[in-house]
Write a protein that holds these residues in place. Structure first.
Motif, mmCIF file in Angstrom:
data_model
loop_
_atom_site.group_PDB
_atom_site.id
_atom_site.type_symbol
_atom_site.label_atom_id
_atom_site.label_comp_id
_atom_site.label_asym_id
_atom_site.label_seq_id
_atom_site.Cartn_x
_atom_site.Cartn_y
_atom_site.Cartn_z
ATOM 1 N N PHE A 47 4.271 8.764 5.071
ATOM 2 C CA PHE A 47 5.280 9.248 6.015
ATOM 3 C C PHE A 47 5.147 8.656 7.416
ATOM 4 O O PHE A 47 6.115 8.156 7.995
ATOM 5 N N LEU A 48 3.954 8.711 7.989
ATOM 6 C CA LEU A 48 3.782 8.248 9.363
ATOM 7 C C LEU A 48 3.892 6.730 9.463
ATOM 8 O O LEU A 48 4.383 6.203 10.464
ATOM 9 N N ALA A 49 3.430 6.017 8.445
ATOM 10 C CA ALA A 49 3.579 4.558 8.438
ATOM 11 C C ALA A 49 5.059 4.180 8.410
ATOM 12 O O ALA A 49 5.498 3.269 9.124
ATOM 13 N N GLN A 50 5.838 4.870 7.598
ATOM 14 C CA GLN A 50 7.269 4.601 7.532
ATOM 15 C C GLN A 50 7.964 4.924 8.851
ATOM 16 O O GLN A 50 8.952 4.295 9.220
ATOM 17 N N ASP A 51 7.407 5.903 9.548
ATOM 18 C CA ASP A 51 7.981 6.294 10.837
ATOM 19 C C ASP A 51 7.623 5.310 11.943
ATOM 20 O O ASP A 51 8.188 5.374 13.036
ATOM 21 N N GLY A 52 6.670 4.412 11.678
ATOM 22 C CA GLY A 52 6.282 3.407 12.665
ATOM 23 C C GLY A 52 5.093 3.778 13.524
ATOM 24 O O GLY A 52 4.855 3.148 14.563
ATOM 25 N N ALA A 53 4.308 4.779 13.103
ATOM 26 C CA ALA A 53 3.136 5.183 13.887
ATOM 27 C C ALA A 53 2.098 4.062 13.908
ATOM 28 O O ALA A 53 1.851 3.409 12.902
ATOM 29 N N LEU A 54 1.486 3.859 15.070
ATOM 30 C CA LEU A 54 0.457 2.846 15.240
ATOM 31 C C LEU A 54 -0.915 3.517 15.318
ATOM 32 O O LEU A 54 -1.166 4.337 16.195
ATOM 33 N N ASP A 55 -1.783 3.188 14.389
ATOM 34 C CA ASP A 55 -3.169 3.659 14.413
ATOM 35 C C ASP A 55 -4.007 2.580 13.762
ATOM 36 O O ASP A 55 -4.187 2.553 12.550
ATOM 37 N N ALA B 218 -4.821 9.858 5.608
ATOM 38 C CA ALA B 218 -5.075 8.427 5.434
ATOM 39 C C ALA B 218 -3.906 7.757 4.714
ATOM 40 O O ALA B 218 -3.494 6.648 5.063
ATOM 41 N N HIS B 219 -3.369 8.429 3.703
ATOM 42 C CA HIS B 219 -2.231 7.859 2.966
ATOM 43 C C HIS B 219 -1.002 7.765 3.857
ATOM 44 O O HIS B 219 -0.287 6.754 3.850
ATOM 45 N N MET B 220 -0.761 8.808 4.643
ATOM 46 C CA MET B 220 0.424 8.820 5.512
ATOM 47 C C MET B 220 0.384 7.714 6.553
ATOM 48 O O MET B 220 1.412 7.147 6.906
ATOM 49 N N VAL B 221 -0.811 7.400 7.043
ATOM 50 C CA VAL B 221 -0.935 6.445 8.144
ATOM 51 C C VAL B 221 -1.176 5.023 7.649
ATOM 52 O O VAL B 221 -0.582 4.067 8.155
ATOM 53 N N TRP B 222 -2.026 4.849 6.637
ATOM 54 C CA TRP B 222 -2.514 3.513 6.278
ATOM 55 C C TRP B 222 -2.039 2.992 4.931
ATOM 56 O O TRP B 222 -2.314 1.850 4.581
ATOM 57 N N ALA B 223 -1.347 3.803 4.166
ATOM 58 C CA ALA B 223 -0.970 3.359 2.820
ATOM 59 C C ALA B 223 0.521 3.508 2.555
ATOM 60 O O ALA B 223 0.936 3.737 1.428
ATOM 61 N N GLY B 224 1.317 3.374 3.599
ATOM 62 C CA GLY B 224 2.759 3.383 3.423
ATOM 63 C C GLY B 224 3.386 4.748 3.335
ATOM 64 O O GLY B 224 4.545 4.883 2.922
ATOM 65 N N PHE C 143 -4.922 5.655 -1.359
ATOM 66 C CA PHE C 143 -4.423 4.292 -1.221
ATOM 67 C C PHE C 143 -3.593 3.753 -2.386
ATOM 68 O O PHE C 143 -3.038 2.663 -2.274
ATOM 69 N N SER C 144 -3.485 4.477 -3.484
ATOM 70 C CA SER C 144 -2.606 3.976 -4.542
ATOM 71 C C SER C 144 -1.168 4.399 -4.252
ATOM 72 O O SER C 144 -0.906 5.245 -3.383
ATOM 73 N N GLU C 145 -0.236 3.824 -4.968
ATOM 74 C CA GLU C 145 1.172 4.148 -4.762
ATOM 75 C C GLU C 145 1.429 5.594 -5.139
ATOM 76 O O GLU C 145 0.974 6.084 -6.162
ATOM 77 N N GLY C 146 2.193 6.285 -4.289
ATOM 78 C CA GLY C 146 2.502 7.686 -4.543
ATOM 79 C C GLY C 146 3.748 8.091 -3.798
ATOM 80 O O GLY C 146 4.722 7.344 -3.733
ATOM 81 N N ASN C 147 3.690 9.260 -3.159
ATOM 82 C CA ASN C 147 4.823 9.732 -2.363
ATOM 83 C C ASN C 147 4.519 9.589 -0.879
ATOM 84 O O ASN C 147 3.619 8.847 -0.500
ATOM 85 N N ASP C 148 5.255 10.307 -0.062
ATOM 86 C CA ASP C 148 5.067 10.183 1.384
ATOM 87 C C ASP C 148 3.757 10.778 1.881
ATOM 88 O O ASP C 148 3.343 10.503 3.011
ATOM 89 N N PHE C 149 3.108 11.598 1.050
ATOM 90 C CA PHE C 149 1.941 12.336 1.531
ATOM 91 C C PHE C 149 0.661 12.092 0.722
ATOM 92 O O PHE C 149 -0.430 12.208 1.262
#
Length: 427
Positions: free
Chosen positions: A173-181, A165-171, A89-95
């Protein structure tokens, strides 16, 4: 906004007006709400999953299952504080997130996550990680070494759960892509189910599988676990709104509606197939509906929730009666058949029923239903591939270090006595 976008707000990134409306001050009601929701999710694992799975397996192995769930629960909590929360959950990269919050350093007593204190967010998210690991245990029950479970959990949590968890809930890759979960269709259910499926293949079938009758040893225990999971799931879903607001109310209602639909569709489907409705079927219907609505509960309307529940119930029934035979896998607690199948159904149907024309909250500006369904499919495929590879590596490492299976003689006698020196039911 606060430096940390909470899971609920991240899920509402498609709704800028709602996300930006959160005040940057602590709200006592939201703090109380999130602590209650966190306690409910913790209750889902200990004792919910433990009792549900414990009743599904044979009496000679029930204590081994309870021990695996309990000790991995504690292990996840420790890893979460050491580095898990930071990498997720901290700031990082896409993954992956960064290292800024190792051992929760740089988080002060008054730091906020939305309108509640960040320390609560730490524990709330830890509870999700705990139950995800607990789900995996059901696929490999009754024949795996206890030490192998612990080695696998350390590897898989680090390299699969945290990045997804980072990809989906913390900004990521998948969050940037617009995935809804909204509350964990990919992060929790598909993630755990695929890891469990890989483990079931690598550990192998139980001695006597296909030749002996392996029946649940305690259906009242299964029902008790189901009831605990049902109540706890409101913390799981409503809490993912990250505030005591209208989205939490929507998620709460949708969880009731979808679960009711799934119980009915599974029960009547089983009645038609087997001639009799069963308590095990009804209990499984509860879990199927809860899983299916999880990714969608804050995005769809009650009508959409009902449809997701009805489809999820039938999908779960198909998963444990047909798909399981196709896969030729020994999954004692039907983790993939229920959590995998219904998680996939829920994620894809989120892209359908989030449409405002179908009673949902609507898509981001310029996004069509077709595009959203495509994004949802991508999130499912990426989760399956990522966690499948990591699970394979994790189990192989455990196999090389300590071996995956107990000896057949010990397996036939039971893991309770041989792995833990105890009996659940002393005569």
């Amino acid at each position: 906004m606060n430096k940390l976008m909470t899971k609920g707000l991240a899920g509402l990134a498609l709704l800028p007006s709602l996300a930006m409306a959160a005040p940057a001050v602590a709200d006592k009601a939201d703090n109380a709400f999130m602590m209650i929701c966190t306690a409910l999710v913790l209750f889902m694992t200990i004792p919910g999953i433990a009792l549900f799975y414990g009743g599904l397996i044979r009496a000679k192995n029930v204590l081994s299952l309870l021990t695996q769930v309990s000790v991995t629960f504690a292990m996840v909590c420790v890893i979460w504080v050491l580095y898990g929360y930071s990498l997720a959950f901290s700031e990082g990269n896409d993954f992956f997130g960064g290292l800024n919050w190792l051992m929760l350093k740089n988080i002060s007593l008054t730091d906020l996550s939305g309108t509640f204190y960040q320390y609560i967010h730490v524990v709330f998210q830890a509870s999700f990680a705990c139950i995800t690991v607990g789900l995996i245990v059901g696929s490999i029950a009754e024949r795996i070494r206890f030490s192998a479970v612990l080695i696998f959990v350390a590897i898989w949590l680090t390299l699969a759960y945290l990045p997804i968890a980072h990809m989906v809930w913390a900004g990521g890759f998948l969050a940037q892509d617009g995935a809804l979960d909204f509350a964990g269709g990919t992060v929790v259910h598909i993630n755990a189910a695929v890891a469990g499926l890989v483990g079931a293949y690598l550990v192998g079938k139980r001695a006597g599988f296909g030749k002996e009758a392996f029946k649940p040893h305690n259906l009242p225990m299964v029902f008790t676990g189901t009831a605990i999971l049902y109540v706890g799931w409101f913390g799981f879903n409503a809490g993912s709104a990250a505030a005591a607001n209208e989205i939490a109310a929507l998620a709460f209602l949708n969880t009731v509606v979808a679960t009711a639909g799934a119980v009915l569709s599974w029960t009547f489907g089983e009645w038609a197939l087997r001639g009799k409705p069963s308590l095990l079927g009804a209990s499984s219907g509860f879990i199927a509906g809860l899983v299916a609505i999880t990714p969608a509960c804050g995005y769809v309307g009650p009508g959409g929730a009902l449809m997701i529940g009805l489809i999820g119930g039938l999908g779960g029934l198909w998963g444990v009666t047909v798909l399981k035979k196709w896969l030729r896998v020994d999954d004692p607690c039907d983790v993939f058949g229920v959590h995998g199948v219904c998680g996939i159904i829920g994620c894809i149907l989120t892209g359908v029923f989030a449409s405002s024309s179908l009673g949902g909250v609507g898509y981001a500006e310029g996004v069509t239903m077709g595009h959203q369904i495509w994004v949802q499919l991508l999130s499912v495929v990426l989760t399956i591939a990522w966690t499948g590879v990591v699970a394979f590596i994790g189990f192989k490492v455990a196999d090389m270090l300590v071996g995956l299976r107990v000896p057949e003689e010990q397996e036939r006698e039971g893991l309770d006595v041989n792995s833990h020196g105890e009996n659940a039911y002393n005569q």
